[in-house]
Design an enzyme around this catalytic site. Structure first.
Site, PDB file in Angstrom:
ATOM      1  N   MET A 136       1.230  -1.384   0.140  1.00 58.82           N
ATOM      2  CA  MET A 136      -0.110  -0.333   0.121  1.00 58.82           C
ATOM      3  C   MET A 136       1.535   0.981   0.492  1.00 58.82           C
ATOM      4  SD  MET A 136      -1.574   0.545   4.056  1.00 58.82           S
ATOM      5  CE  MET A 136      -0.715   0.109   5.127  1.00 58.82           C
ATOM      6  N   SER A 162       4.014  -7.182   0.752  1.00 61.50           N
ATOM      7  CA  SER A 162       2.887  -6.992   1.617  1.00 61.50           C
ATOM      8  C   SER A 162       1.659  -7.587   1.181  1.00 61.50           C
ATOM      9  CB  SER A 162       3.295  -5.589   1.508  1.00 61.50           C
ATOM     10  OG  SER A 162       2.374  -5.036   3.170  1.00 61.50           O
ATOM     11  N   GLN A 163       0.365  -6.541   0.914  1.00 59.78           N
ATOM     12  CA  GLN A 163      -1.127  -6.565   1.211  1.00 59.78           C
ATOM     13  C   GLN A 163      -1.296  -7.254  -0.629  1.00 59.78           C
ATOM     14  OE1 GLN A 163      -2.330  -3.110   1.387  1.00 59.78           O
ATOM     15  NE2 GLN A 163      -2.724  -2.738  -1.179  1.00 59.78           N
ATOM     16  N   ASP A 191       9.664  -7.069  11.919  1.00 59.64           N
ATOM     17  CA  ASP A 191       9.142  -6.408  11.196  1.00 59.64           C
ATOM     18  C   ASP A 191       7.760  -4.947  12.170  1.00 59.64           C
ATOM     19  OD1 ASP A 191       6.481  -5.813   9.577  1.00 59.64           O
ATOM     20  OD2 ASP A 191       6.473  -7.224   8.296  1.00 59.64           O
ATOM     21  N   HIS A 233       9.826  -4.599   7.554  1.00 65.68           N
ATOM     22  CA  HIS A 233       8.616  -4.237   6.482  1.00 65.68           C
ATOM     23  C   HIS A 233       9.368  -4.076   4.991  1.00 65.68           C
ATOM     24  CE1 HIS A 233       4.929  -6.142   5.222  1.00 65.68           C
ATOM     25  NE2 HIS A 233       4.850  -5.166   4.459  1.00 65.68           N
TER      26      HIS A 233
END
Length: 297
Positions: free
Chosen positions: A32, A106-107, A224, A280
Site C-alpha cells: 500500500m 505485502s498486501q 517487522d 517490513h
C-alpha cells in the site's frame, strides 16, 4: 545465459502487480502506498529480476489508467474488483498462457493468492509472498506514508467500523482487517479475507485451485513494524477473543480441518516458510537473489 523456458512471473506489490516472465513469467503485487512503476521500489525489483534472469518476461500490472490511479486504488478500490481486473489482464496476455510465477509484496501477496484461488487460467505455478498478511491484520502500527493524512483517516475508519458496508467496500485495508474480539462480525461481513480464507463456507474450487501451485513460498520479516501480528506473514494469527497470544498456521482450524488445502500442500512439500532479519520489505539484493530467485528459474 539462462535457457528460455515456457514460464513467466507476475508481481503484485502491497497494492500493485507486476508480471515477469519470458519463457518464464513473473507476476508481482506491491504494498500500500506504492505503485506498479516506482523506480525506487517495484520498478527496481523488475529491473533486478530482468538482470539476474536474462530473457525473463516481466509484466507490471497497473490497477487503473495511470500511476496516480494505481496508487489510490491500493487504498480505496474494492479488492475483489482489483482481483477480477488482474485476472482479466493475465488471461489476455498471450505470453502468460503457458503459466507464470507470481510474487506479491505485502498486501499484494494475499491479493495474488486470491488470483490463484479464483482464476486458474492461465495457471499460476509458484506464489511467492513477501511480507503478505494471509490472516489479515489487527493494527496499523506504522502505516506507510506517516506524513500523509491518509494513514490517520484509515485508522479512524477502522476503529469506528471496519465491518460496515461503506468501510468494507471503499477501504482496502478494512478488507483484510481481522478483529479477534469480533470474530462473528469478521466472518459475516469481511468482503475479501473471510471469503478467500474459507471462513463462512468451504469453496471446493478455491481449495482445488490453490493446490495446483507447485510451491507457495511465504517470507516473514523478523523485525517487522508494519504488519501486526507478524505471524500473519506465515499464515498464523492471534487466538480468538484476545490480542496477545498467537497461533501458527499448523495450530489453526483452517489447517486442522484443511479448509483451504494448506495441510495437504504442507504434507506434499509445497509450503516454504522463509524468515529474514529486518523490517517490513527490507532485504538486500544478495538475499533476494539467493533465497527467492531460485523459485523463478
Amino acid at each position: 545465459p539462462v535457457p528460455i523456458r515456457n514460464v513467466r512471473s507476475v508481481q503484485w506489490h502491497a497494492r500493485d502487480i507486476k508480471v515477469t516472465g519470458s519463457n518464464r513469467r513473473l507476476d508481482e503485487e506491491i504494498q500500500m502506498g506504492d505503485s506498479c512503476c516506482n523506480p525506487l521500489s517495484m520498478g527496481a525489483i523488475k529491473k533486478m529480476v530482468e538482470e539476474e534472469i536474462p530473457g525473463i518476461y516481466v509484466l507490471s500490472l497497473m490497477i487503473g489508467k495511470n500511476v496516480i490511479q494505481d496508487t489510490e486504488n491500493g487504498f480505496f478500490m474494492d479488492v475483489n474488483e482489483q482481483v477480477a481486473m488482474v485476472c482479466g489482464q493475465l488471461a489476455q496476455d498471450p505470453k502468460l498462457k503457458g503459466g507464470y510465477n507470481a510474487m506479491g509484496f505485502s498486501q499484494g501477496a494475499q491479493f495474488l493468492r486470491a488470483v490463484a484461488q479464483r482464476c486458474p487460467s492461465p495457471p499460476m505455478k509458484t506464489l511467492i509472498s513477501v511480507g503478505g498478511q494471509h490472516q489479515g491484520v489487527y493494527g496499523l502500527p506504522r502505516c506507510p506514508g506517516e506524513s500523509s493524512h491518509i494513514c490517520d483517516m484509515i485508522r479512524k475508519a477502522l476503529n469506528s467500523g471496519a465491518y460496515t458496508d461503506m468501510v468494507q467496500k471503499h477501504l482496502v485495508q478494512a478488507q483484510y482487517w481481522h478483529d479477534p474480539f469480533n470474530d462473528d462480525l469478521y466472518k459475516k461481513h469481511s468482503l475479501f479475507l473471510a471469503d478467500i480464507n474459507q471462513e463462512r463456507a468451504v469453496n471446493e474450487t478455491y481449495k482445488k485451485n490453490l493446490q495446483l501451485l507447485d510451491k507457495f513460498v511465504m517470507v516473514k520479516f523478523l523485525q517487522d513494524t508494519v504488519v501486526d501480528p507478524v505471524d500473519s506473514e506465515w499464515f498464523g494469527f492471534l487466538k480468538t477473543g484476545q490480542a496477545k497470544e498467537t497461533e501458527t498456521l499448523q495450530e489453526s482450524v483452517l489447517y486442522k480441518e484443511d479448509r483451504l488445502g494448506l495441510a495437504a500442500m504442507d504434507k506434499a512439500g509445497k509450503l516454504v516458510f522463509l524468515a529474514t532479519e529486518g523490517d517490513h520489505l527490507q532485504f538486500t539484493r544478495e538475499w533476494f537473489t539467493a533465497k527467492l530467485l531460485p523459485y523463478l528459474r
